[in-house]
Design an enzyme around this catalytic site. Sequence first.
Site, short mmCIF file in Angstrom:
data_model
loop_
_atom_site.label_atom_id
_atom_site.label_comp_id
_atom_site.label_asym_id
_atom_site.label_seq_id
_atom_site.Cartn_x
_atom_site.Cartn_y
_atom_site.Cartn_z
N LYS A 170 -2.36 -1.47 -3.80
CA LYS A 170 -3.17 -0.26 -3.75
C LYS A 170 -2.27 0.96 -3.82
O LYS A 170 -1.27 0.98 -3.11
CB LYS A 170 -3.92 -0.31 -2.43
CG LYS A 170 -4.70 0.89 -2.07
CD LYS A 170 -5.35 0.63 -0.75
CE LYS A 170 -6.05 1.89 -0.33
NZ LYS A 170 -6.47 1.82 1.03
N LYS A 230 0.86 -1.18 0.00
CA LYS A 230 0.00 0.00 0.00
C LYS A 230 0.89 1.23 0.00
O LYS A 230 1.73 1.40 0.89
CB LYS A 230 -0.90 -0.01 1.23
CG LYS A 230 -1.75 1.25 1.34
CD LYS A 230 -2.77 1.12 2.43
CE LYS A 230 -3.54 2.42 2.60
NZ LYS A 230 -4.53 2.32 3.67
#
Length: 349
Positions: A271, A217
């Site tokens: 992400k 992330k």
Amino acid sequence: MPATTPRIRPVSDSEPAHARGLDLVHRPRRNRKTDWARRLVREATLTVDDLIWPIFVMNGQATRSPIPSMPGVERFTVDEAVRAAEMAAKLKIPALAIFPYVDPARRDPTGSEALNDNNLVCQTLRAIKAEIPGIGLITDVALDPFTSHGHDGLLQDGRILNDETVDILVRQALVQAEAGADVIAPSDMMDGRVGAIRAGLDAAGFTDVQIMSYAAKYASAFYGPFRDAIGTAKTLSGDKRTYQMDPGNGLEAIREAALDVEEGADMLMVKPGLPYLDIVYRLKEAFGLPTFAYQVSGEYAMIEGAIRNGWVDGDRIVPESLLAFKRAGADGILTYFAPRIAQRLAEQG
Ligand SMILES: NCc1[nH]cc(CCC(=O)O)c1CC(=O)O
Ligand SMILES: [Mg+2]
């Protein structure tokens, strides 16, 4: 001469080369000549089974409130979330991911509301499980919706404490599992949290609860509209760069994911999505685990904004953006477009 080099017939004086055409062995366009041929050779496809729909929930009753920076996306009160889940289940969307807009009065420096077994997330889990038991429910583990400073962990003298935060995250995961979460998705990027959560779940008897780790992330500006949606945009002090990854790093994503796999992650996630497709590809190649990508709020806002301005064709650009994830190796996509695309796929039969 390599076989792939086009062979061109000698040109006679009387006849220009283009009149007879190129003498090509390979004409890749043959496989694209008709719709049926294109369908026959297509490598990646998008189906409803690839979709996870992230939804936002808030306090109140029978209300949906729009999120200005995510046109077309609304926050749901719990009863409305049940209706949304019902619609999603009818469309055969496999799972929802739940994100709360927590009443600011309930936020504090330690995010204690995250451990309230009757918080918005738990209420939503119980309500949907009671009425729509067939849909998968994924919950985010991180403290940011619950902290007054908007960080994912405990903040002390400007630093985010790792181990102390993990301790709370384990308890947050247990509260969610108790309320019916099927999949725990830690999005906090603390070190060691996957292993600690796995151990905590197992010790409490939740051996079947899966962990979908936000393994890679990035500290990204693409989360802006999401922070509007959960109400942390204005309160966030500083940025998240001491725990979320540096956008310049690719190998580090492999090391991060390797740790999460060792610690017991069942599924990996990357992400943001489209700007990080190289990471999706690399993680899938390296580990072969079910790998997901999150087409995040800023990606949604960019695409939807352009659609609403008439600058791009929404009917084509949304499926194309999702197909790109499949081509890169993703097994599924968290996307705010999920209900719209599921509807379209259902219409196409
Ligand atoms: N831990 C919080 C969290 N979980 C999912 C997102 C972003 C999702 C999106 O932008 O759609 C974020 C934002 C952040 O880290 O600040
Ligand atoms: Mg990690």
